[in-house]
Motif scaffolding. Structure first.
Motif, PDB file in Angstrom:
ATOM      1  N   GLN A 105       0.819  -1.205   0.000  1.00  0.00           N
ATOM      2  CA  GLN A 105       0.000   0.000   0.000  1.00  0.00           C
ATOM      3  C   GLN A 105       0.857   1.260   0.000  1.00  0.00           C
ATOM      4  O   GLN A 105       0.427   2.309  -0.470  1.00  0.00           O
ATOM      5  CB  GLN A 105      -0.968   0.002   1.190  1.00  0.00           C
ATOM      6  CG  GLN A 105      -0.331   0.077   2.557  1.00  0.00           C
ATOM      7  CD  GLN A 105      -1.393  -0.009   3.654  1.00  0.00           C
ATOM      8  OE1 GLN A 105      -2.018  -1.040   3.853  1.00  0.00           O
ATOM      9  NE2 GLN A 105      -1.606   1.071   4.353  1.00  0.00           N
ATOM     10  N   GLY A 161      -0.726   7.832  -7.301  1.00  0.00           N
ATOM     11  CA  GLY A 161      -1.214   6.870  -8.276  1.00  0.00           C
ATOM     12  C   GLY A 161      -0.141   6.448  -9.263  1.00  0.00           C
ATOM     13  O   GLY A 161      -0.047   5.268  -9.641  1.00  0.00           O
ATOM     14  N   GLN A 164       2.249   4.093  -7.486  1.00  0.00           N
ATOM     15  CA  GLN A 164       1.716   2.733  -7.331  1.00  0.00           C
ATOM     16  C   GLN A 164       1.736   1.995  -8.661  1.00  0.00           C
ATOM     17  O   GLN A 164       2.013   0.785  -8.700  1.00  0.00           O
ATOM     18  CB  GLN A 164       0.304   2.784  -6.750  1.00  0.00           C
ATOM     19  CG  GLN A 164      -0.234   1.442  -6.286  1.00  0.00           C
ATOM     20  CD  GLN A 164       0.614   0.788  -5.191  1.00  0.00           C
ATOM     21  OE1 GLN A 164       1.781   0.418  -5.431  1.00  0.00           O
ATOM     22  NE2 GLN A 164       0.066   0.665  -4.000  1.00  0.00           N
ATOM     23  N   THR A 185      -4.666   0.465  -3.042  1.00  0.00           N
ATOM     24  CA  THR A 185      -5.245   1.797  -3.256  1.00  0.00           C
ATOM     25  C   THR A 185      -5.514   2.548  -1.957  1.00  0.00           C
ATOM     26  O   THR A 185      -5.968   3.691  -1.988  1.00  0.00           O
ATOM     27  CB  THR A 185      -6.567   1.695  -4.038  1.00  0.00           C
ATOM     28  OG1 THR A 185      -7.489   0.876  -3.305  1.00  0.00           O
ATOM     29  CG2 THR A 185      -6.340   1.076  -5.417  1.00  0.00           C
ATOM     30  N   SER A 186      -5.222   1.938  -0.816  1.00  0.00           N
ATOM     31  CA  SER A 186      -5.660   2.538   0.455  1.00  0.00           C
ATOM     32  C   SER A 186      -4.890   3.805   0.817  1.00  0.00           C
ATOM     33  O   SER A 186      -5.388   4.624   1.581  1.00  0.00           O
ATOM     34  CB  SER A 186      -5.558   1.523   1.591  1.00  0.00           C
ATOM     35  OG  SER A 186      -4.223   1.159   1.809  1.00  0.00           O
ATOM     36  N   LEU A 188      -3.995   6.086  -1.403  1.00  0.00           N
ATOM     37  CA  LEU A 188      -4.141   7.024  -2.515  1.00  0.00           C
ATOM     38  C   LEU A 188      -5.287   7.997  -2.290  1.00  0.00           C
ATOM     39  O   LEU A 188      -6.288   7.684  -1.643  1.00  0.00           O
ATOM     40  CB  LEU A 188      -4.404   6.257  -3.819  1.00  0.00           C
ATOM     41  CG  LEU A 188      -3.345   5.248  -4.252  1.00  0.00           C
ATOM     42  CD1 LEU A 188      -3.777   4.571  -5.552  1.00  0.00           C
ATOM     43  CD2 LEU A 188      -1.991   5.919  -4.439  1.00  0.00           C
ATOM     44  N   ARG A 192      -7.114   9.207  -7.497  1.00  0.00           N
ATOM     45  CA  ARG A 192      -6.031   8.388  -8.052  1.00  0.00           C
ATOM     46  C   ARG A 192      -6.350   6.890  -8.010  1.00  0.00           C
ATOM     47  O   ARG A 192      -5.660   6.091  -8.633  1.00  0.00           O
ATOM     48  CB  ARG A 192      -4.729   8.630  -7.269  1.00  0.00           C
ATOM     49  CG  ARG A 192      -4.259  10.074  -7.246  1.00  0.00           C
ATOM     50  CD  ARG A 192      -3.841  10.535  -8.607  1.00  0.00           C
ATOM     51  NE  ARG A 192      -3.330  11.893  -8.585  1.00  0.00           N
ATOM     52  CZ  ARG A 192      -3.047  12.606  -9.664  1.00  0.00           C
ATOM     53  NH1 ARG A 192      -3.241  12.080 -10.867  1.00  0.00           N
ATOM     54  NH2 ARG A 192      -2.583  13.832  -9.562  1.00  0.00           N
ATOM     55  N   VAL A 193      -7.372   6.522  -7.250  1.00  0.00           N
ATOM     56  CA  VAL A 193      -7.691   5.099  -7.072  1.00  0.00           C
ATOM     57  C   VAL A 193      -8.041   4.439  -8.404  1.00  0.00           C
ATOM     58  O   VAL A 193      -7.569   3.348  -8.731  1.00  0.00           O
ATOM     59  CB  VAL A 193      -8.860   4.936  -6.066  1.00  0.00           C
ATOM     60  CG1 VAL A 193      -9.374   3.500  -6.055  1.00  0.00           C
ATOM     61  CG2 VAL A 193      -8.397   5.345  -4.661  1.00  0.00           C
ATOM     62  N   VAL A 196      -5.197   3.182 -10.764  1.00  0.00           N
ATOM     63  CA  VAL A 196      -4.526   1.949 -10.325  1.00  0.00           C
ATOM     64  C   VAL A 196      -5.432   0.735 -10.550  1.00  0.00           C
ATOM     65  O   VAL A 196      -4.991  -0.303 -11.038  1.00  0.00           O
ATOM     66  CB  VAL A 196      -4.097   2.058  -8.846  1.00  0.00           C
ATOM     67  CG1 VAL A 196      -3.572   0.721  -8.326  1.00  0.00           C
ATOM     68  CG2 VAL A 196      -3.032   3.142  -8.688  1.00  0.00           C
ATOM     69  N   LEU A 197      -6.722   0.877 -10.231  1.00  0.00           N
ATOM     70  CA  LEU A 197      -7.652  -0.231 -10.451  1.00  0.00           C
ATOM     71  C   LEU A 197      -7.769  -0.571 -11.936  1.00  0.00           C
ATOM     72  O   LEU A 197      -7.935  -1.742 -12.300  1.00  0.00           O
ATOM     73  CB  LEU A 197      -9.032   0.117  -9.881  1.00  0.00           C
ATOM     74  CG  LEU A 197      -9.125   0.204  -8.356  1.00  0.00           C
ATOM     75  CD1 LEU A 197     -10.527   0.622  -7.940  1.00  0.00           C
ATOM     76  CD2 LEU A 197      -8.740  -1.115  -7.705  1.00  0.00           C
ATOM     77  N   THR A 214      -8.138  -5.868  -0.422  1.00  0.00           N
ATOM     78  CA  THR A 214      -8.651  -4.544  -0.768  1.00  0.00           C
ATOM     79  C   THR A 214      -9.979  -4.295  -0.083  1.00  0.00           C
ATOM     80  O   THR A 214     -10.645  -5.227   0.391  1.00  0.00           O
ATOM     81  CB  THR A 214      -8.818  -4.407  -2.298  1.00  0.00           C
ATOM     82  OG1 THR A 214      -9.189  -3.067  -2.613  1.00  0.00           O
ATOM     83  CG2 THR A 214      -9.883  -5.354  -2.833  1.00  0.00           C
ATOM     84  N   GLU A 216     -12.000  -2.317  -1.993  1.00  0.00           N
ATOM     85  CA  GLU A 216     -12.700  -1.854  -3.202  1.00  0.00           C
ATOM     86  C   GLU A 216     -13.739  -2.896  -3.609  1.00  0.00           C
ATOM     87  O   GLU A 216     -13.433  -3.904  -4.245  1.00  0.00           O
ATOM     88  CB  GLU A 216     -11.698  -1.611  -4.334  1.00  0.00           C
ATOM     89  CG  GLU A 216     -10.674  -0.522  -4.040  1.00  0.00           C
ATOM     90  CD  GLU A 216     -11.296   0.863  -3.961  1.00  0.00           C
ATOM     91  OE1 GLU A 216     -12.375   1.079  -4.568  1.00  0.00           O
ATOM     92  OE2 GLU A 216     -10.712   1.737  -3.292  1.00  0.00           O
TER      93      GLU A 216
END
Length: 264
Positions: A105, A161, A164, A185-186, A188, A192-193, A196-197, A214, A216
């Motif tokens: 992370q 982001g 990562q 993503t935690s 970010l 910006r999440v 990355v996803l 995650t 998410e």
């Protein structure tokens, strides 16, 4: 949503994994098989043991007992003079660890190296591969994750982001058999999440084997083909996204989902 095909080879097998820190038993006997191409999302409240589970898989934490196999090779363990478990063969650990791409992370990029040099460090200095060949591969990976223009920048000059995405590219540069994502993503900012996803979704569509810790829920529902819910060091529920999100009998899981829906 991806396929569930148990006929494909097992890329990662974990059997009856236990881990305590002092009197605190964090993992109480976790077993999990990931077949090639599986995308397994691991959900659970803070303190349920999710991150410790990933860290034990690549021996950043040494499990107290249990068995871990990567691509059919089991990590051999022994007791040291104090009766504590340790790997029997450090060379085996290094080799297997290179087959497990870990994304943290907090990015964990080398701050004194450019992004390109971050990607080259493992393949060139750990795996002993040709620098010229590795540069070409690294540049292709940076293109894949959308930051080819940052190759000569240092991590501090990139957004969270972008850092990562660089960390994902660095893990991929080792050509791992399994990718481990620990809440990628935690750390970010919300805007910006998504970037990355998007990269992680593309890796899933390529058929990469992935274990993803995650919060998410969209990723768990729409990208993974299996979802595991951990509670107090045990797997409380597991199945396809449809089975867990639509039919799951576990009251704890339903409570977990509703609390995350409330915070979404």
């Amino acid at each position: 949503m991806k396929r569930l095909d148990t006929n494909t080879p097992v890329a990662l097998s974990v059997k009856n994994l236990h881990k305590s820190f002092g009197a605190n038993e964090v993992l109480k006997g976790i077993s999990l098989d990931a077949h090639e191409g599986d995308v397994i999302t691991i959900l659970g409240s803070s303190g349920s043991g999710k991150s410790t589970f990933l860290r034990c898989i690549n021996l950043l934490e040494t499990p107290d007992s249990g068995e871990i196999s990567v691509a059919g090779e089991t990590i051999t363990m022994r007791k040291n003079r104090r009766g504590q478990p340790e790997p029997t063969d450090r060379h085996q650990v290094d080799r297997i660890r290179s087959e497990l791409g870990m994304v943290f992370q907090s990015f964990n990029l080398f701050s004194h190296m450019t992004i390109l040099d971050n990607l080259l460090e493992g393949p060139v200095h750990v795996q002993g591969r040709s620098r010229a060949e590795c540069i070409a591969e690294a540049e292709a990976l940076l293109e894949k994750v959308g930051i080819a223009d940052k190759r000569n920048h240092y991590p501090a000059h990139l957004s969270g982001g972008q850092q990562q995405r660089a960390a994902i590219a660095r893990a991929l540069a080792m050509k791992p058999k399994v990718m481990l994502f620990d809440e990628p993503t935690s750390a970010l900012d919300p805007e910006r999440v998504g970037e990355v996803l998007k990269v992680m979704r593309a890796l899933a569509e390529e058929g990469r084997t992935m274990l993803v810790v995650t919060h998410e829920m969209g990723f768990a529902r729409n990208v993974s083909n299996r979802v595991v819910f951990m509670h107090q060091g045990l797997i409380e529920a597991e199945g396809t996204p449809a089975e867990l999100f639509q039919q799951e009998k576990s009251a704890r899981f339903r409570q977990f989902i509703s609390s995350h829906a409330a915070h979404a």
